[in-house]
Scaffold this active site. Structure first.
Site, PDB file in Angstrom:
ATOM      1  CG  PHE A 173      -2.015   1.028   1.159  1.00 12.08           C
ATOM      2  CD1 PHE A 173      -3.194   0.750   0.486  1.00 12.08           C
ATOM      3  CD2 PHE A 173      -1.872   2.269   1.754  1.00 12.08           C
ATOM      4  CE1 PHE A 173      -4.220   1.694   0.423  1.00 12.08           C
ATOM      5  CE2 PHE A 173      -2.891   3.215   1.692  1.00 12.08           C
ATOM      6  CZ  PHE A 173      -4.068   2.923   1.022  1.00 12.08           C
ATOM      7  CD  GLU A 232       3.634  11.165  -1.829  1.00 12.41           C
ATOM      8  OE1 GLU A 232       4.018  12.364  -1.831  1.00 12.41           O
ATOM      9  OE2 GLU A 232       2.729  10.728  -2.565  1.00 12.41           O
ATOM     10  N   PRO A 233       8.223  11.103   1.077  1.00 13.62           N
ATOM     11  CG  PRO A 233      10.072  11.243  -0.358  1.00 13.62           C
ATOM     12  CD  PRO A 233       8.623  10.838  -0.317  1.00 13.62           C
ATOM     13  CB  SER A 291       1.925  12.056  10.660  1.00 10.94           C
ATOM     14  OG  SER A 291       2.711  11.130  11.373  1.00 10.94           O
ATOM     15  CB  THR A 334       5.341  -3.397   4.457  1.00 11.81           C
ATOM     16  OG1 THR A 334       5.846  -2.495   5.441  1.00 11.81           O
ATOM     17  CG2 THR A 334       5.565  -4.829   4.926  1.00 11.81           C
ATOM     18  CD  GLU A 344      -0.769  -0.400   9.608  1.00  7.96           C
ATOM     19  OE1 GLU A 344      -1.972  -0.198   9.825  1.00  7.96           O
ATOM     20  OE2 GLU A 344      -0.326  -1.484   9.206  1.00  7.96           O
TER      21      GLU A 344
END
Length: 384
Positions: free
Chosen positions: A124, A128-129, A133, A159, A367
């Site tokens: 998923f 991004e850089p 959050s 992942t 997450e």
């Protein structure tokens, strides 16, 4: 696991996976961590056990279980190996679940059979850089050109994105400026091997060494318009729902890690002789172990409560955040205490507590960071 109101089937599942973890996963964990290699034969056996299909209905190829069942399996594996536990968690929560929740009938038919059988994995692509959050800061873009999406951008820390059985990644991308309102973010399926889609080298991580994690780049990647996953412009909202469920699974993983540290510390305290006495005869060690048990118990109660709310179709967002916060803290605290009890041996990677110490920190980040969970809880209190 007898004091948590589990059904007979749930207790049987937990026992089955605990045995599998002890007999199949644990013996390869040290070498997999040392060589930073995901043991694909073990992943295949997890598929054969039906673990990747646990929370999905039978009519789509699943096992007809629920999120409690998934959590029990993840927890059991995390006791001995967090890398394989996160492979399962991400394969279900971030790989298959978006397709099940939001995919068309055609997408479900094409992808779910292999994903739920563990014959394929999916990633998923969210982070991004400059958009972790703050996922609303997504810069990856996708524009329609005729009947194709053209995607440009980059993702990181993804992942299950580069294994030998990874079939696709689901990517969040800006698909419109919102006409003066919030930017339109959608999710699009990008099969591995698509021209312009590059899976970068694996990261050199502090922990989760055997987990497959890569940066991704998209340079003029073209996929059919039919690869849109769910309704256009609903990608951000859909991703939030997926993360709520994923936080329950991460809480279960964290609980397993905390319990693995406790069990190892108890065994060590009972066998280690210091100044002519067992280490466990010292009250300071006894109190430390008692605190560790307290954390495991509370963490398990928290994730089970959130999972049961989810399975009953009731709101669970706040409870998922509480579970993730509580359990990730428990994992990190228990890893630190177990390492201290082991002394110098706790600093040696051959001991599971050393690997848990390295692995557990990411549980407070992935997450949704600890700070994000606190924000979710504070909002539910009406103070934000």
């Amino acid at each position: 696991m007898t004091n948590y109101d589990l059904s007979e089937d749930q207790r049987e599942l937990a026992g089955l996976v605990r045995s599998f973890a002890a007999e199949v996963v644990a013996p390869v964990s040290y070498e997999a961590d040392r060589t930073k290699t995901l043991p694909m034969d073990v992943v295949s056996q997890m598929g054969d056990l039906g673990l990747f299909g646990l929370p999905f209905p039978e009519d789509v190829g699943g096992q007809g279980g629920d999120y409690v069942a998934l959590g029990l399996a993840i927890e059991a594996i995390a006791r001995v190996d967090q890398s394989l536990a996160i492979t399962l968690e991400a394969g279900v929560s971030l790989g298959a679940m978006p397709v099940f929740r939001f995919g068309s009938d055609e997408q479900r038919a094409e992808y779910l059979p292999d994903l739920l059988a563990g014959r394929a994995l999916a990633g998923f692509g969210l982070t991004e850089p400059e958009a972790g959050s703050d996922a609303g800061a997504t810069r990856t873009s996708a524009r329609l050109d005729g009947d194709e999406w053209v995607i440009d951008g980059a993702k990181q820390f993804i992942t299950n994105s580069g294994t030998s059985i990874t079939r696709f990644v689901t990517v969040t991308a800006v698909t419109g400026d919102g006409s003066g309102g919030p930017r339109e973010i959608s999710t699009i399926i990008v099969p591995n091997g698509t021209p312009g889609f590059t899976v970068g080298p694996p990261y050199d991580k502090v922990g989760w060494h055997a987990s497959d994690t890569h940066p991704l780049t998209f340079d003029g990647v073209r996929v059919p318009a039919s690869h849109l996953l769910g309704e256009r412009g609903r990608g951000f909202a859909n991703f939030l729902h997926i993360l709520d469920e994923g936080r329950i699974a991460i809480a279960a993983l964290s609980t397993g890690a905390a319990e693995g540290c406790l069990e190892a510390a108890v065994d060590y305290a009972q066998s280690r002789i210091v100044f002519g006495e067992r280490l466990g005869t010292r009250q300071s060690i006894q109190f430390t172990l008692a605190r560790m048990q307290q954390r495991v118990h509370v963490a398990r109660l928290a994730w089970l409560h959130a999972a049961r709310l989810r399975d009953a179709g009731r709101p669970f967002k706040t409870e998922a955040a509480i579970a993730k916060l509580t359990a990730s803290d428990a994992a990190m605290d228990n890893a630190r205490d177990a390492t201290q009890i082991f002394g110098g041996n706790g600093f040696m990677n051959e001991y599971p507590v050393a690997r848990h110490f390295r692995d557990s920190k990411i549980l407070e980040v992935g997450e949704g960071t600890t700070e994000v969970q606190l924000l979710v809880i504070a909002r539910a209190l009406g103070v934000v």
